[in-house]
Design a protein around this motif. Sequence first.
Motif, PDB file in Angstrom:
ATOM      1  N   ARG A  55       0.830  -1.200   0.000  1.00  0.00           N
ATOM      2  CA  ARG A  55       0.000   0.000   0.000  1.00  0.00           C
ATOM      3  C   ARG A  55       0.873   1.262   0.000  1.00  0.00           C
ATOM      4  O   ARG A  55       0.598   2.228  -0.717  1.00  0.00           O
ATOM      5  N   GLN A  56       1.939   1.270   0.818  1.00  0.00           N
ATOM      6  CA  GLN A  56       2.847   2.414   0.842  1.00  0.00           C
ATOM      7  C   GLN A  56       3.519   2.604  -0.505  1.00  0.00           C
ATOM      8  O   GLN A  56       3.617   3.715  -1.030  1.00  0.00           O
ATOM      9  N   LEU A  57       3.999   1.501  -1.077  1.00  0.00           N
ATOM     10  CA  LEU A  57       4.698   1.579  -2.361  1.00  0.00           C
ATOM     11  C   LEU A  57       3.745   2.022  -3.471  1.00  0.00           C
ATOM     12  O   LEU A  57       4.114   2.808  -4.354  1.00  0.00           O
ATOM     13  N   LEU A 111       4.327   9.556  -8.126  1.00  0.00           N
ATOM     14  CA  LEU A 111       5.323   9.757  -9.179  1.00  0.00           C
ATOM     15  C   LEU A 111       4.651   9.925 -10.543  1.00  0.00           C
ATOM     16  O   LEU A 111       5.020  10.799 -11.333  1.00  0.00           O
ATOM     17  N   GLU A 112       3.658   9.095 -10.821  1.00  0.00           N
ATOM     18  CA  GLU A 112       2.975   9.187 -12.108  1.00  0.00           C
ATOM     19  C   GLU A 112       2.202  10.498 -12.210  1.00  0.00           C
ATOM     20  O   GLU A 112       2.161  11.119 -13.281  1.00  0.00           O
ATOM     21  N   SER A 113       1.627  10.934 -11.102  1.00  0.00           N
ATOM     22  CA  SER A 113       0.855  12.173 -11.116  1.00  0.00           C
ATOM     23  C   SER A 113       1.725  13.375 -11.467  1.00  0.00           C
ATOM     24  O   SER A 113       1.324  14.234 -12.259  1.00  0.00           O
ATOM     25  N   ILE A 139      11.511  -0.100 -11.425  1.00  0.00           N
ATOM     26  CA  ILE A 139      10.688  -1.293 -11.603  1.00  0.00           C
ATOM     27  C   ILE A 139       9.207  -1.047 -11.327  1.00  0.00           C
ATOM     28  O   ILE A 139       8.361  -1.235 -12.201  1.00  0.00           O
ATOM     29  N   LEU A 140       8.859  -0.607 -10.113  1.00  0.00           N
ATOM     30  CA  LEU A 140       7.442  -0.538  -9.739  1.00  0.00           C
ATOM     31  C   LEU A 140       6.692   0.536 -10.510  1.00  0.00           C
ATOM     32  O   LEU A 140       5.544   0.311 -10.930  1.00  0.00           O
ATOM     33  N   TRP A 141       7.288   1.690 -10.683  1.00  0.00           N
ATOM     34  CA  TRP A 141       6.612   2.745 -11.449  1.00  0.00           C
ATOM     35  C   TRP A 141       6.420   2.330 -12.909  1.00  0.00           C
ATOM     36  O   TRP A 141       5.302   2.446 -13.448  1.00  0.00           O
ATOM     37  N   PRO A 142       7.451   1.829 -13.617  1.00  0.00           N
ATOM     38  CA  PRO A 142       7.217   1.363 -14.992  1.00  0.00           C
ATOM     39  C   PRO A 142       6.152   0.262 -15.080  1.00  0.00           C
ATOM     40  O   PRO A 142       5.300   0.289 -15.974  1.00  0.00           O
ATOM     41  N   LEU A 143       6.177  -0.693 -14.146  1.00  0.00           N
ATOM     42  CA  LEU A 143       5.165  -1.745 -14.181  1.00  0.00           C
ATOM     43  C   LEU A 143       3.768  -1.174 -14.018  1.00  0.00           C
ATOM     44  O   LEU A 143       2.827  -1.578 -14.706  1.00  0.00           O
ATOM     45  N   SER A 144       3.623  -0.241 -13.106  1.00  0.00           N
ATOM     46  CA  SER A 144       2.308   0.341 -12.842  1.00  0.00           C
ATOM     47  C   SER A 144       1.807   1.186 -14.005  1.00  0.00           C
ATOM     48  O   SER A 144       0.613   1.176 -14.320  1.00  0.00           O
ATOM     49  N   GLY A 193       9.513   8.911  -0.766  1.00  0.00           N
ATOM     50  CA  GLY A 193       9.702  10.207  -1.403  1.00  0.00           C
ATOM     51  C   GLY A 193       8.999  11.315  -0.646  1.00  0.00           C
ATOM     52  O   GLY A 193       7.883  11.137  -0.154  1.00  0.00           O
ATOM     53  N   ILE A 194       9.670  12.459  -0.527  1.00  0.00           N
ATOM     54  CA  ILE A 194       9.102  13.609   0.182  1.00  0.00           C
ATOM     55  C   ILE A 194       8.850  14.770  -0.769  1.00  0.00           C
ATOM     56  O   ILE A 194       7.768  15.343  -0.789  1.00  0.00           O
TER      57      ILE A 194
END
Length: 546
Positions: A134-136, A143-145, A173-178, A264-265
């Motif tokens: 959930r955090q990730l 990041l996408e926004s 990895i996670l951002w490209p996959l999403s 990320g902050i």
Amino acid sequence: MADAVDTDVLVSPGIERSHWLARVAAWRDAFSTLASRDIALACDDALEFSAALFGGWQAGVTPWLPGDALPATLGQLHERGLLFAGDLPDGIRASESIASTDSGMPALDADSCKLVLFTSGSTGEPAAIRKSLRQLDAEVDALESVFGPLLDADAVVHATVSHQHIYGLLFRILWPLSSGRTFAPARIAYNEQLTTLGASPIVLVASPAHLKRLPDTQDWQPLASNLRAVFSSGGPLPLDAALTVQRLWRQAAIEVFGSTETGGIAWRRGDGSRAPWQPLPGVEWRVQDGLLDVRSPHLPSNEWWSTSDRAHDAGDGRFELLGRADRIVKLEERRISLDAIQTRLQGSDLLDEVRVLALPGHRILLAVAAVPSENGQSLLDAEGRPALVERLRAWLAGHCDPIALPRRWRFLDAWPADARGKTRERDLAALFRPLMPTPDWQLREDDKATASLLATAELAAFEGHFPQVSVLPGVVLVDWAVRLGREAFGFVGEIQCMEALKFQQLVRPDTLLTAELDWRPGQLGFRFTSARGAHASGRLRFGDAP
């Protein structure tokens, strides 16, 4: 995050979704029969790693991502009872099946799916940080926004950083996959690789350690024409590096501020302006007693998290960072800010990068590790180290307590960095406790060599052998003779015996030694002298190398 992988896209160049889902299923099967629910996972290949990660979550295991595979790290994981998987020694491997599957990605429970990451260990031993999906997922959405509109849908994500750490894991990895973007399976290790990435749009996930070493002599045109965004995180991007990226690649790097604990902050453009930080969507912040507090979905709870970063409200919803608050030391009952000294030194045109450290001991000594600028290197070459130190001490005068003027200085050609592109404080501190002085060779022939060595008080060899007085042990001189001999004559093999050893007088700190060596096959003769006379001599016989 699970929904995105159900779209019909390439997960990695040439690798379709069906192939990736089959690898996820293979890893799920490999993990499903294990009794242990905690698995140490490391794979160099980012595609295989991502499949193992999601396969582990499907099987109900918690992957732990070690930052390295050093024996000490693996030993600590073993003591925790973890099984190893992937590229780790004797690691569990999935079957090589790549059969297509239309089953898609089952829904994952965002709260029960977890992984464990490690802090960088910049000031101590790395700490295990548990993160939920959930955090990730919340961080990936942020990041996408913010950054998604900057990128082409068909951009390929490349990286110079490891996915074993939070920054690389999310951005690589996670951002490209999403988001349905393609990511490269191999990490970029050399600048030359950046010019061979092809004609497709490129996103580069990098670190300051990489971006500050971009050579002007390389042809950057192919990369610059295809680059859609370059990200930098893991530490501050030096001003000159930010300007170099903008000049060579024709766009500013996007700096991301955060940590393993907080996620990320905030972010800003690394254009050399040192603009304030803009918080990521969903991140709340405040300055309490001069320190930055944050609250966001990237944290394990909705409570405020107090950082050790000094901050200032810059207005317009943004903040400025003023350095770490925990870098305060006491010298003779006076509180000294290492960051204040460091900030003053960073303002000198003689240095490109600088770190001020407090060296422990029976009394604390302040030390400076620095990379000279072009002006500083010119002074160093023309007038030597003492002249550069004197100029920097004069620059500090009037801006810090005289008692806080650094006593130890190290000037480096390049900043040391670990696998994640971070410079650890303990690695810098080790520069001030060398085992042997750097030799100044006066003669190097096939069978004779002469070098001078300044045995300064900071040598690790002086520490702890004789508590009442600083004396260099005789065995250290023998070790130095071997090291110098190997460097001068290139021989191998181990010592078989020592002959005619003599230790005439003690070596005290700040003694300038002359080492005279002679070599004949299998035998090294050595003699150490100084202005006070002879200190040690002998012959060492060596056997053949195994």
